[in-house]
Design an enzyme around this catalytic site. Structure first.
Site, PDB file in Angstrom:
ATOM      1  N   ILE A  91       0.669  -1.453  -0.001  1.00 40.06           N
ATOM      2  CA  ILE A  91      -0.549   0.143   0.447  1.00 40.06           C
ATOM      3  C   ILE A  91       1.281   1.392  -0.026  1.00 40.06           C
ATOM      4  O   ILE A  91       0.176   2.247   0.095  1.00 40.06           O
ATOM      5  CB  ILE A  91      -0.830   0.087   1.251  1.00 40.06           C
ATOM      6  CG1 ILE A  91       0.113  -0.239   2.868  1.00 40.06           C
ATOM      7  CG2 ILE A  91      -2.041  -0.824   1.305  1.00 40.06           C
ATOM      8  CD1 ILE A  91      -0.903   0.045   3.927  1.00 40.06           C
ATOM      9  N   ASP A  92       1.908   0.311  -0.246  1.00 41.34           N
ATOM     10  CA  ASP A  92       3.083   2.269   0.514  1.00 41.34           C
ATOM     11  C   ASP A  92       3.564   3.457  -0.344  1.00 41.34           C
ATOM     12  O   ASP A  92       3.972   3.829  -1.149  1.00 41.34           O
ATOM     13  CB  ASP A  92       4.689   1.253   0.377  1.00 41.34           C
ATOM     14  CG  ASP A  92       4.826   0.555  -0.267  1.00 41.34           C
ATOM     15  OD1 ASP A  92       5.201   0.983  -1.277  1.00 41.34           O
ATOM     16  OD2 ASP A  92       5.829  -0.437   0.362  1.00 41.34           O
TER      17      ASP A  92
ATOM     18  N   HIS B  40      -4.275  -4.385  -2.897  1.00 42.83           N
ATOM     19  CA  HIS B  40      -4.918  -3.800  -1.843  1.00 42.83           C
ATOM     20  C   HIS B  40      -5.308  -2.495  -1.769  1.00 42.83           C
ATOM     21  O   HIS B  40      -4.753  -2.003  -0.408  1.00 42.83           O
ATOM     22  CB  HIS B  40      -4.049  -5.150  -0.482  1.00 42.83           C
ATOM     23  CG  HIS B  40      -3.391  -6.207  -0.333  1.00 42.83           C
ATOM     24  ND1 HIS B  40      -3.199  -7.065   0.488  1.00 42.83           N
ATOM     25  CD2 HIS B  40      -4.756  -7.309  -0.747  1.00 42.83           C
ATOM     26  CE1 HIS B  40      -3.274  -8.475   0.405  1.00 42.83           C
ATOM     27  NE2 HIS B  40      -4.864  -8.274  -0.464  1.00 42.83           N
TER      28      HIS B  40
HETATM   29  P1  CNA Z   1       4.005 -10.806   4.905  1.00 40.02           P
HETATM   30  O1  CNA Z   1       3.209 -11.571   5.289  1.00 40.02           O
HETATM   31  O2  CNA Z   1       4.424  -9.198   5.848  1.00 40.02           O
HETATM   32  O3  CNA Z   1       5.481 -11.150   4.322  1.00 40.02           O
HETATM   33  C1  CNA Z   1       6.573 -10.204   3.695  1.00 40.02           C
HETATM   34  C2  CNA Z   1       6.898 -11.854   3.621  1.00 40.02           C
HETATM   35  O4  CNA Z   1       8.755 -10.949   2.590  1.00 40.02           O
HETATM   36  C3  CNA Z   1       8.238 -12.775   4.572  1.00 40.02           C
HETATM   37  O5  CNA Z   1       8.109 -14.059   3.644  1.00 40.02           O
HETATM   38  C4  CNA Z   1       9.352 -12.496   4.748  1.00 40.02           C
HETATM   39  O6  CNA Z   1      10.423 -13.221   4.636  1.00 40.02           O
HETATM   40  C5  CNA Z   1       9.742 -11.520   3.086  1.00 40.02           C
HETATM   41  N1  CNA Z   1      10.891 -10.371   3.281  1.00 40.02           N
HETATM   42  C6  CNA Z   1      10.908 -10.304   4.665  1.00 40.02           C
HETATM   43  N2  CNA Z   1      12.360  -8.877   3.885  1.00 40.02           N
HETATM   44  C7  CNA Z   1      12.363  -9.264   2.585  1.00 40.02           C
HETATM   45  C8  CNA Z   1      13.411  -8.829   1.568  1.00 40.02           C
HETATM   46  N3  CNA Z   1      14.338  -7.778   2.024  1.00 40.02           N
HETATM   47  N4  CNA Z   1      13.968  -9.882   0.715  1.00 40.02           N
HETATM   48  C9  CNA Z   1      13.516 -11.036   0.803  1.00 40.02           C
HETATM   49  N5  CNA Z   1      12.207 -11.424   1.765  1.00 40.02           N
HETATM   50  C10 CNA Z   1      11.769 -10.442   2.190  1.00 40.02           C
HETATM   51  O7  CNA Z   1       3.658  -9.174   3.875  1.00 40.02           O
HETATM   52  P2  CNA Z   1       2.746 -10.070   2.427  1.00 40.02           P
HETATM   53  O8  CNA Z   1       3.560  -8.710   1.305  1.00 40.02           O
HETATM   54  O9  CNA Z   1       3.220 -11.510   2.055  1.00 40.02           O
HETATM   55  O10 CNA Z   1       1.341  -9.930   3.677  1.00 40.02           O
HETATM   56  C11 CNA Z   1       0.168  -8.803   2.875  1.00 40.02           C
HETATM   57  C12 CNA Z   1       0.110  -8.208   3.392  1.00 40.02           C
HETATM   58  C13 CNA Z   1       1.272  -7.203   3.790  1.00 40.02           C
HETATM   59  C14 CNA Z   1      -0.543  -6.497   2.095  1.00 40.02           C
HETATM   60  O11 CNA Z   1      -2.345  -7.062   2.889  1.00 40.02           O
HETATM   61  C15 CNA Z   1       0.421  -5.877   2.571  1.00 40.02           C
HETATM   62  O12 CNA Z   1      -0.828  -4.260   2.538  1.00 40.02           O
HETATM   63  C16 CNA Z   1       0.636  -5.751   3.973  1.00 40.02           C
HETATM   64  N6  CNA Z   1       1.752  -4.393   4.215  1.00 40.02           N
HETATM   65  C17 CNA Z   1       2.144  -4.266   3.252  1.00 40.02           C
HETATM   66  C18 CNA Z   1       3.119  -3.180   3.489  1.00 40.02           C
HETATM   67  C19 CNA Z   1       3.344  -2.119   2.602  1.00 40.02           C
HETATM   68  O13 CNA Z   1       2.644  -1.447   2.059  1.00 40.02           O
HETATM   69  N7  CNA Z   1       4.958  -1.703   2.791  1.00 40.02           N
HETATM   70  C20 CNA Z   1       4.032  -3.261   4.954  1.00 40.02           C
HETATM   71  C21 CNA Z   1       3.299  -4.151   5.704  1.00 40.02           C
HETATM   72  C22 CNA Z   1       2.664  -5.394   5.319  1.00 40.02           C
END
Ligand code: CNA
Length: 250
Positions: A112-113, A128
């Site tokens: 969502i960023d 999302h």
């Molecule tokens: P998640 O469930 O938090 O999974 C993230 C995955 O990325 C994990 O398996 C980690 O091991 C892996 N990971 C983390 N850092 C790295 C890296 N540097 N290199 C490789 N792998 C890495 O997040 P998902 O996106 O799977 O879940 C979906 C949700 C999270 C959505 O609804 C998003 O909106 C929500 N979300 C979004 C943000 C954002 O917009 N940046 C932040 C936090 C959550």
């Protein structure tokens, strides 16, 4: 002599160059190096505070019951301050570059960023939603956040310019349906692609997690980039995985 990891990177580059219609599917993990914590990674928001996961299931209901209270809480969330300051990192820029080169056709992101667009990717499907927009759940209209800065600053509930209903952030919350337009376009891309680059998602949030599975079923190669194993790795959806450089065991 190439290391195992470098061999995988070379293979990924060759597969990308050889593809006709490559699509990326990204999650919170692609943005952790921009300083935005993920949910379920080793230092994720929910890994550290499981209660935050429970609260996240209540936000959409709160908007339906009491939009004013929803807005007060949404703006107080520390995550939004972090999101406002975050800048794209080399992974976002690399995907934008691949699109520029004509190799990558679309980025489907769960994030969502807004960082893919800030990095220069043009064809981005924000599955999302995005914190940079507001959306009416009644008529489906979206508006840039800039059009409602006064309401937000004065803590008034923003009203849809089309149908006059209270509106929320474009972000899709748990229990909220995925907007039909982005849903249909994303599934069509998953069916059409011949390579899907899956970056930084735990692949457990549905219906988004269905996308790599559909790509695989339709004959695409699925390349996963993640620190940890996910259901995609374990269930054989990923053709190969490239993990954590500090820990090649992962
Ligand atoms: P998640 O469930 O938090 O999974 C993230 C995955 O990325 C994990 O398996 C980690 O091991 C892996 N990971 C983390 N850092 C790295 C890296 N540097 N290199 C490789 N792998 C890495 O997040 P998902 O996106 O799977 O879940 C979906 C949700 C999270 C959505 O609804 C998003 O909106 C929500 N979300 C979004 C943000 C954002 O917009 N940046 C932040 C936090 C959550």
């Amino acid at each position: 002599m190439l290391s195992e990891r470098d061999k995988l990177i070379k293979k990924c580059a060759e597969d990308l160059v050889g593809s006709k219609y490559a699509v990326a599917f990204t999650g919170a993990g692609i943005s952790t190096e921009s300083g935005i914590p993920d949910f379920r990674g080793p230092s994720g928001i929910w890994t550290r505070d499981p209660e935050a996961e429970r609260r996240s299931y209540e936000i959409f209901g709160k908007f339906l019951r009491n939009p004013k209270e929803y807005w007060e809480e949404a703006l107080k969330s520390p995550l939004y301050e972090i999101l406002e300051k975050a800048r794209p990192n080399p992974a976002h820029c690399a995907l934008a570059e691949l699109e520029n080169m004509g190799i990558l056709k679309t980025v489907i992101t769960q994030n969502i960023d807004g960082l893919h667009k800030k990095a220069g990717s043009k064809n981005v499907l924000e599955f999302h939603g995005s914190v940079d927009k507001l959306r009416c759940i009644y008529c489906g209209c979206r508006f840039p956040k800039e059009e409602f800065l006064n309401e937000i600053a004065e803590k008034r509930v923003p009203i849809c310019k089309n149908c006059k209903s209270p509106i929320k952030m474009d972000v899709v919350y748990f229990t909220e349906p995925i907007p039909r337009d982005v849903y249909e376009l994303s599934f069509a891309e998953a069916e059409k692609c011949d390579l899907m680059l899956v970056c930084g998602t735990s692949a457990v949030v549905y219906p988004a997690a269905e996308l790599p599975r559909i790509a695989k079923r339709c004959g695409a190669k699925v390349v996963e980039v993640n620190f940890e194993e996910t259901p995609l790795t374990r269930e054989g959806v990923s053709d190969y995985k490239n993990g954590c450089p500090e820990n090649p065991e992962l």
